[in-house]
Design a protein around this motif. Sequence first.
Motif, PDB file in Angstrom:
ATOM      1  N   GLY A   1       0.875  -1.213  -0.065  1.00  0.00           N
ATOM      2  CA  GLY A   1      -0.024   0.082  -0.038  1.00  0.00           C
ATOM      3  C   GLY A   1       0.823   1.284   0.142  1.00  0.00           C
ATOM      4  N   LYS A   2       2.014   1.146   0.561  1.00  0.00           N
ATOM      5  CA  LYS A   2       2.956   2.440   0.838  1.00  0.00           C
ATOM      6  C   LYS A   2       3.532   2.899  -0.362  1.00  0.00           C
ATOM      7  CE  LYS A   2       3.373   3.005   5.789  1.00  0.00           C
ATOM      8  NZ  LYS A   2       3.973   2.462   6.723  1.00  0.00           N
ATOM      9  N   ASN A   3       3.593   1.674  -1.327  1.00  0.00           N
ATOM     10  CA  ASN A   3       4.216   1.941  -2.626  1.00  0.00           C
ATOM     11  C   ASN A   3       3.613   2.820  -3.470  1.00  0.00           C
ATOM     12  OD1 ASN A   3       5.426   1.782  -5.371  1.00  0.00           O
ATOM     13  ND2 ASN A   3       6.435   0.104  -4.373  1.00  0.00           N
ATOM     14  N   PRO A   4       4.347   4.030  -4.034  1.00  0.00           N
ATOM     15  CA  PRO A   4       3.545   5.281  -4.589  1.00  0.00           C
ATOM     16  C   PRO A   4       3.050   5.048  -6.065  1.00  0.00           C
ATOM     17  CG  PRO A   4       5.834   5.508  -4.394  1.00  0.00           C
ATOM     18  CD  PRO A   4       5.662   4.330  -3.844  1.00  0.00           C
ATOM     19  N   ALA A   5       3.332   3.619  -6.741  1.00  0.00           N
ATOM     20  CA  ALA A   5       3.215   3.243  -8.150  1.00  0.00           C
ATOM     21  C   ALA A   5       1.752   3.742  -8.401  1.00  0.00           C
ATOM     22  CB  ALA A   5       3.419   1.951  -8.361  1.00  0.00           C
ATOM     23  N   ASP A   6       1.757   4.099  -9.615  1.00  0.00           N
ATOM     24  CA  ASP A   6       0.366   4.309 -10.186  1.00  0.00           C
ATOM     25  C   ASP A   6      -0.640   3.229 -10.509  1.00  0.00           C
ATOM     26  OD1 ASP A   6       1.938   3.446 -12.149  1.00  0.00           O
ATOM     27  OD2 ASP A   6       1.054   4.546 -13.766  1.00  0.00           O
ATOM     28  N   ARG A   7       0.155   1.987 -10.726  1.00  0.00           N
ATOM     29  CA  ARG A   7      -0.878   0.842 -10.811  1.00  0.00           C
ATOM     30  C   ARG A   7      -0.504  -0.297  -9.922  1.00  0.00           C
ATOM     31  NH1 ARG A   7      -4.344   0.150 -15.230  1.00  0.00           N
ATOM     32  NH2 ARG A   7      -4.765  -1.790 -15.608  1.00  0.00           N
ATOM     33  N   LYS A   8      -1.314  -0.942  -9.316  1.00  0.00           N
ATOM     34  CA  LYS A   8      -0.964  -2.116  -8.588  1.00  0.00           C
ATOM     35  C   LYS A   8      -1.952  -3.322  -8.824  1.00  0.00           C
ATOM     36  CE  LYS A   8       0.503   1.016  -4.870  1.00  0.00           C
ATOM     37  NZ  LYS A   8       0.232   1.652  -3.649  1.00  0.00           N
ATOM     38  N   TYR A   9      -1.291  -4.510  -8.311  1.00  0.00           N
ATOM     39  CA  TYR A   9      -2.303  -5.602  -8.594  1.00  0.00           C
ATOM     40  C   TYR A   9      -2.574  -6.295  -7.348  1.00  0.00           C
ATOM     41  CZ  TYR A   9      -1.655  -4.656 -13.659  1.00  0.00           C
ATOM     42  OH  TYR A   9      -1.554  -4.176 -14.664  1.00  0.00           O
ATOM     43  N   VAL A  10      -3.651  -7.028  -7.138  1.00  0.00           N
ATOM     44  CA  VAL A  10      -4.026  -7.983  -6.222  1.00  0.00           C
ATOM     45  C   VAL A  10      -3.936  -9.336  -6.868  1.00  0.00           C
ATOM     46  CG1 VAL A  10      -5.725  -8.870  -4.417  1.00  0.00           C
ATOM     47  CG2 VAL A  10      -5.397  -6.253  -4.832  1.00  0.00           C
ATOM     48  N   VAL A  11      -3.120 -10.342  -6.359  1.00  0.00           N
ATOM     49  CA  VAL A  11      -3.147 -11.700  -6.886  1.00  0.00           C
ATOM     50  C   VAL A  11      -3.546 -12.630  -6.062  1.00  0.00           C
ATOM     51  CG1 VAL A  11      -1.783 -13.368  -7.737  1.00  0.00           C
ATOM     52  CG2 VAL A  11      -1.629 -11.116  -8.835  1.00  0.00           C
ATOM     53  N   CYS A  12      -4.436 -13.359  -6.384  1.00  0.00           N
ATOM     54  CA  CYS A  12      -4.777 -14.762  -5.533  1.00  0.00           C
ATOM     55  C   CYS A  12      -4.137 -15.846  -6.048  1.00  0.00           C
ATOM     56  CB  CYS A  12      -6.420 -14.973  -5.434  1.00  0.00           C
ATOM     57  SG  CYS A  12      -6.748 -16.358  -4.643  1.00  0.00           S
TER      58      CYS A  12
ATOM     59  N   ILE B   1     -11.407  -6.031  -1.145  1.00  0.00           N
ATOM     60  CA  ILE B   1     -11.099  -5.307   0.333  1.00  0.00           C
ATOM     61  C   ILE B   1      -9.495  -5.166   0.353  1.00  0.00           C
ATOM     62  CG2 ILE B   1     -10.688  -5.705   2.903  1.00  0.00           C
ATOM     63  CD1 ILE B   1     -13.285  -7.250   2.754  1.00  0.00           C
ATOM     64  N   CYS B   2      -8.665  -6.146  -0.337  1.00  0.00           N
ATOM     65  CA  CYS B   2      -7.202  -5.903  -0.315  1.00  0.00           C
ATOM     66  C   CYS B   2      -7.062  -4.600  -1.207  1.00  0.00           C
ATOM     67  CB  CYS B   2      -6.855  -7.178  -0.739  1.00  0.00           C
ATOM     68  SG  CYS B   2      -4.967  -7.118  -1.154  1.00  0.00           S
ATOM     69  N   GLY B   3      -7.768  -4.885  -2.538  1.00  0.00           N
ATOM     70  CA  GLY B   3      -7.592  -3.752  -3.527  1.00  0.00           C
ATOM     71  C   GLY B   3      -7.656  -2.085  -2.824  1.00  0.00           C
ATOM     72  N   TYR B   4      -8.814  -2.177  -2.089  1.00  0.00           N
ATOM     73  CA  TYR B   4      -9.304  -0.967  -1.385  1.00  0.00           C
ATOM     74  C   TYR B   4      -7.709  -0.531  -0.560  1.00  0.00           C
ATOM     75  CZ  TYR B   4     -11.638   2.329   1.694  1.00  0.00           C
ATOM     76  OH  TYR B   4     -11.921   3.325   2.327  1.00  0.00           O
ATOM     77  N   CYS B   5      -7.436  -1.532   0.009  1.00  0.00           N
ATOM     78  CA  CYS B   5      -6.245  -1.213   1.248  1.00  0.00           C
ATOM     79  C   CYS B   5      -5.198  -0.756   0.400  1.00  0.00           C
ATOM     80  CB  CYS B   5      -6.026  -2.326   1.986  1.00  0.00           C
ATOM     81  SG  CYS B   5      -7.478  -2.786   3.220  1.00  0.00           S
ATOM     82  N   ILE B   6      -4.699  -1.327  -0.628  1.00  0.00           N
ATOM     83  CA  ILE B   6      -3.452  -1.196  -1.128  1.00  0.00           C
ATOM     84  C   ILE B   6      -3.531  -0.227  -2.350  1.00  0.00           C
ATOM     85  CG2 ILE B   6      -2.652  -3.382  -0.531  1.00  0.00           C
ATOM     86  CD1 ILE B   6      -2.580  -4.094  -3.599  1.00  0.00           C
ATOM     87  N   GLY B   7      -4.558   0.176  -2.900  1.00  0.00           N
ATOM     88  CA  GLY B   7      -4.923   1.140  -3.631  1.00  0.00           C
ATOM     89  C   GLY B   7      -4.655   0.369  -5.249  1.00  0.00           C
ATOM     90  N   ALA B   8      -5.414  -0.551  -5.174  1.00  0.00           N
ATOM     91  CA  ALA B   8      -5.418  -1.480  -6.617  1.00  0.00           C
ATOM     92  C   ALA B   8      -6.760  -1.524  -7.061  1.00  0.00           C
ATOM     93  CB  ALA B   8      -4.783  -2.749  -6.341  1.00  0.00           C
ATOM     94  N   SER B   9      -7.156  -1.396  -8.503  1.00  0.00           N
ATOM     95  CA  SER B   9      -8.228  -1.820  -8.866  1.00  0.00           C
ATOM     96  C   SER B   9      -8.368  -2.951  -9.921  1.00  0.00           C
ATOM     97  CB  SER B   9      -8.747  -0.459  -9.692  1.00  0.00           C
ATOM     98  OG  SER B   9      -7.963   0.012 -10.402  1.00  0.00           O
ATOM     99  N   ASN B  10      -7.251  -3.746  -9.818  1.00  0.00           N
ATOM    100  CA  ASN B  10      -7.274  -5.046 -10.855  1.00  0.00           C
ATOM    101  C   ASN B  10      -6.854  -6.164  -9.780  1.00  0.00           C
ATOM    102  OD1 ASN B  10      -7.721  -4.190 -13.644  1.00  0.00           O
ATOM    103  ND2 ASN B  10      -5.904  -2.596 -12.775  1.00  0.00           N
ATOM    104  N   GLY B  11      -7.570  -7.183  -9.975  1.00  0.00           N
ATOM    105  CA  GLY B  11      -6.963  -8.401  -9.428  1.00  0.00           C
ATOM    106  C   GLY B  11      -7.070  -9.714 -10.213  1.00  0.00           C
ATOM    107  N   LEU B  12      -6.216 -10.211 -10.079  1.00  0.00           N
ATOM    108  CA  LEU B  12      -5.887 -11.679 -10.766  1.00  0.00           C
ATOM    109  C   LEU B  12      -5.893 -13.003  -9.778  1.00  0.00           C
ATOM    110  CD1 LEU B  12      -3.097 -10.212 -12.741  1.00  0.00           C
ATOM    111  CD2 LEU B  12      -4.834 -11.020 -13.759  1.00  0.00           C
ATOM    112  N   ILE B  13      -6.747 -14.007 -10.397  1.00  0.00           N
ATOM    113  CA  ILE B  13      -6.515 -15.098  -9.741  1.00  0.00           C
ATOM    114  C   ILE B  13      -6.067 -16.250 -10.518  1.00  0.00           C
ATOM    115  CG2 ILE B  13      -7.815 -16.916  -8.696  1.00  0.00           C
ATOM    116  CD1 ILE B  13     -10.068 -15.188  -8.215  1.00  0.00           C
ATOM    117  N   TYR B  14      -4.681 -16.772 -10.042  1.00  0.00           N
ATOM    118  CA  TYR B  14      -3.864 -17.673 -10.858  1.00  0.00           C
ATOM    119  C   TYR B  14      -4.377 -18.963 -10.451  1.00  0.00           C
ATOM    120  CZ  TYR B  14       0.246 -19.959 -13.030  1.00  0.00           C
ATOM    121  OH  TYR B  14       0.950 -20.862 -13.685  1.00  0.00           O
TER     122      TYR B  14
END
Lengths: 183, 602
Positions: free
Chosen positions: B177-188, B217-230
Motif C-alpha cells: 500500500g505504501k508503494n507510490p506506483a500508479d498501478r498495482k495488482y492484487v493476486v490470489c 478489500i485488499c484492493g481498497y487497502c493497497i490502492g489497486a483496482s485490478n485483481g488476478l486469480i492464478y
Amino acid sequence: MSTKTNTENHIANECPYNGSLPEVEVKIKLTADKIEKIDAICRSFDNDPGELINVLHETQSEFGYLPAEVQDVIAQNLRIPVAQVYGVVSFYSFFTMTPKGEHPISICLGTACYVRGSEKILEEFKKELKIEVGETTPDGKFSINCLRCVGACGLAPVVMVGERVFGRVSPEGVKQIIAEYNN
Amino acid sequence: MHILVCDGTGCRSSQSGLISEMFRDELLRKGLKNEVQVIRTGCFGFCEKGPIVKILPDNTFYTQVRPEDTAEIIDEHIIKGRKVTRLLYLDPDTQEYVSDSKHMGFYKKQLRVALRNCGLIDPENIDEAIARDAYQALGKVLSEYTPEQTIDIIKRSGLRGRGGAGFPTGLKWEITGKNPADRKYVVCNADEGDPGAFMDRSILEGDPHSVLEAMAICGYCIGASNGLIYVRAEYPLAVKRLKVAIEQAHQYGLLGEHIFGTDFSFDIKLRYGAGAFVCGEETALIHSMEGKRGEPTNKPPFPSQSGYLGKPTNVNNVETFANVPVIILKGAEWFSSIGTEKSKGTKVFALAGKINNVGLIEVPMGTTLREIIFEIGGGIKNGKKFKAIQTGGPSGGCLTEKHLDTPIDYESLTAAGSMMGSGGMIVLDEDDCMVSVAKYYLGFIVEESCGKCAPCRIGNKRLYEILERITKGKAVPEDLDKLRNLCNVIRDTALCGLGQTSPNPVLSTLNNFIEEYEEHVFEKKCRSGQCHDLLYYVIDEEECTGCGACKRVCPVNAISGEKKQPHIIDQKICIKCGSCMEKCQFDAINLKNEYKSTTVSV
Ligand SMILES: Cc1cc2nc3c(=O)[nH]c(=O)nc-3n(C[C@H](O)[C@H](O)[C@H](O)COP(=O)(O)O)c2cc1C
Ligand code: SF4
Ligand code: SF4
Ligand code: SF4
Ligand code: FES
Ligand code: FES
C-alpha cells in the motif's frame, strides 16, 4: 511427465538419422480452416504475447494437442519467436505435443493415492495396454498420463478416464476399467 | 425444508450429481417441489463417507448415500419425518448412530472459519452467499474505514499467510500500500501444487465469493483496482464456479465500477496455471501470468516492489483471503483470541493417507497432531500402527510418535523439522517404508524443478539416485553421509523456495528414522516390505516336499536340493523373477524381507 517424452520425440523427429527409431511422426499439414481457427483464437486475445498461455490453453482444447505446426502459427500471430512458444509448451506439463487417446487415462500419483498403492495401478495399466506414460495405444484408443491429486483423496487410489473418476481402484480392477471402454 | 447434497469433487466422483437430480425428480413426482429445495453445496469435509446429504432444518447428516436411497429419504424423512437410520453415521466407538454432525468425532474439535460456508450454500448462487453475510465486510470497509484502518484490523488480528511461509498479511498489505506506483495488482495464488492437498480447491468450489470479496478489500487497502486469480487448469470445477461468481458479483454491482456507489472500482480476471508446481512460488507465478515460462527470480525485488508487469503486486493465498471478511465483521480481537501466541486463527488441512476419516478439516491453531489423527481422523486404517505424519508436502517433513503432542502452529512445526506448508497432511502406518516416502517426494521434486539453478536441478537428481540405490539394496555406507551433506548444500544454495526446502523430506526421515535407512544399507532389509529389491524368495523347509519343480523352472539355477529333501535358494544367484513361487504347488516359497544367513551365503 509427458512433456519430457514429447521433447525427446520432437528432437528425434528433427534428427535425420532416426530412421530406425519407432517414434510416432506427429507432423501434420494444417488445413486453411484450422489456421483460421488458430488465428481467431489469437485475435480473441488481441494477439497479445502476454496471453500466450491462455492462447495455448484454448488451442489445445480445440485441437487436443499442440503440434509444432500449430505453435508456428501462434508464434507468427503473436509476433514472437517460435522458440519462445516451444519453451512455454515444453515447460508446462499440461501442454502436450502428441495427441491423447480417445479415452485418456490419468492415474493419480498424488501423495494420498501413492500411499494407498497407486504405483501398482500404474504398472498394471502399462502392462495391460503395453504403453508407457505419455504414450498412446497404436489404435489411438487409450493413452496414459499421470496427475497429482484430483481432490478425491478420500477415494484413493484414483484413476480418471476422460472426465470420469474411478475411486478405490485395485490392481484387479484395472482390466475391468479397460474392458468398459473397449467395446 | 432443504436437502443439501455435497457437490465437491470427492462426492461428485461417487455420483452426487445424479443423487441431486434424483431428489429433484422425486420431489417433482410427489408434488413437493415448492416445499423442499435441493441445494448443491461445496465439500462438507467428510469426503471419506461421501456422498454426503444433509437435511435442514433438523441437521440430519446422511453418509454414503447412493442414488437408489433418494426415494427412501424423501418417503421416510421428508414426508413421514422418520430418519433413515441405516444412512446415519455409525460411531465406531459407541456403535451408535449419530444424526447431527455436531456430535461426530470428526467434527467435534473443528472450528470452521475459512470454510464457514462450504457445505452450507450453493456456490453458484450469490443470493445464498449474501444471505450468509457475503460482501457485508466489503460494504463496511468502504463506508466506515479508511484503507489504513482496515490494514490495522488485519494486522491486529494476527492473520498470517496460509500459503506456506506464514508472512503477516496485514504487514504485506501495508508494504504494498505504501508503494507510490500508479498501478498495482492484487493476486490470489490458487495454484495449490502440493500433491495430495485440496484445501484451496474446496474453498474455491464451495465459497468463491469469500475470496472475491477479500480481494476487493485488499484492493481498497493497497490502492489497486485490478485483481488476478492464478488458478490451476486442472481444477475445472473451481474455474467454472469462479467464472459464475465473478459474473454474478458484477451483476449485483459488487465488482466493477463504483462498488456500493463509492469511488472504488475493482475487477477480477482469471489466469490459468498449466501444471507446474514451481508456479506456486510467487515470482514464478507472476512470470507465468505474463505468459512466460514459470521460472522464479531472486528476491528482492519482492512482488510488493516489482511484480506483475513490473508493478507492485500483493500475492496472497486462497485460504488467507477467505479469512479476511470474517475478521472485518467479527473483529480483530475475536480472531486473535483463537490459536496460539504467534499463530492466530485456524488452519485448514487435507487429511489423507492411512487414516479412517480422510477429508478436509479446519482446526484452531494449537490443536495437537494427536487430536487430529486419533479424534478427528478416527485413528489409523485397519487397526494398524501409526508410524508418521507428513506435513507441508514436498517442502515439509515427517513427524513421528514423539511429536504427537506438538501443538500445531508455524513455529512448532518448523522446530520439529517439518513445516506448516499449505496444509497437506498424510498419515503413514507401519506398512510404509520411510526411505520410499522420501524417494517419492524427491521424484516429484526432480520432475518439477524448473532447472534454472544447478543445486536444485542436479543436486536433487543425485539425491534421488542415492535414495534409489538405498531402496534397491545397492547403497554403500558412505551414501548416508553423502545424502546428508548434499541435502545441506542444496538447502543453502538453491535459488528459490522449491530447492531450498526440497531436502526436507530426506532430512526429516534421516533424523527420525535413521534405523530404517541403516537397515536398508547394512542389512539389505526393508522392514515394511515395500522395497521389492529387498525382498527374498525363501523356501520354507517345513513345507517343501522336495519335488524339484522350482529347481527346473529357475532360469539361473539358483535352487539346489536333493530329491525329497528341502530345497534351498542361493540368494546370491537369484534374480527374483518369481517363477519358482508360481510353480510351487505346496506354497513352500514365500517372499520375505529377510532370510536366515546361516543357511545361505550372501
Ligand atoms: C515451490 C513453492 C510452491 C508454492 N506453492 C504455493 C501454492 O501452491 N499456493 C500458495 O498459496 N502459495 C504457494 N507458495 C508460497 C508463495 O510463494 C507465496 O508465499 C504465497 O502465495 C503468499 O501468500 P500468503 O502470504 O497468503 O501465504 C509456494 C512457494 C514455493 C517456494
Ligand atoms: S531451486 Fe529449483 S525450482 Fe527454484 S529456481 Fe532453482 S531450479 Fe528452479
Ligand atoms: S517346488 Fe516347492 S515343494 Fe517343490 S522343491 Fe521347490 S519349494 Fe519344494
Ligand atoms: S525367483 Fe527366479 S531366479 Fe530366484 S530362485 Fe526363484 S526362479 Fe530362481
Ligand atoms: S492424491 Fe490422488 S486424489 Fe488426492
Ligand atoms: S467432497 Fe463431499 S464431503 Fe468432501
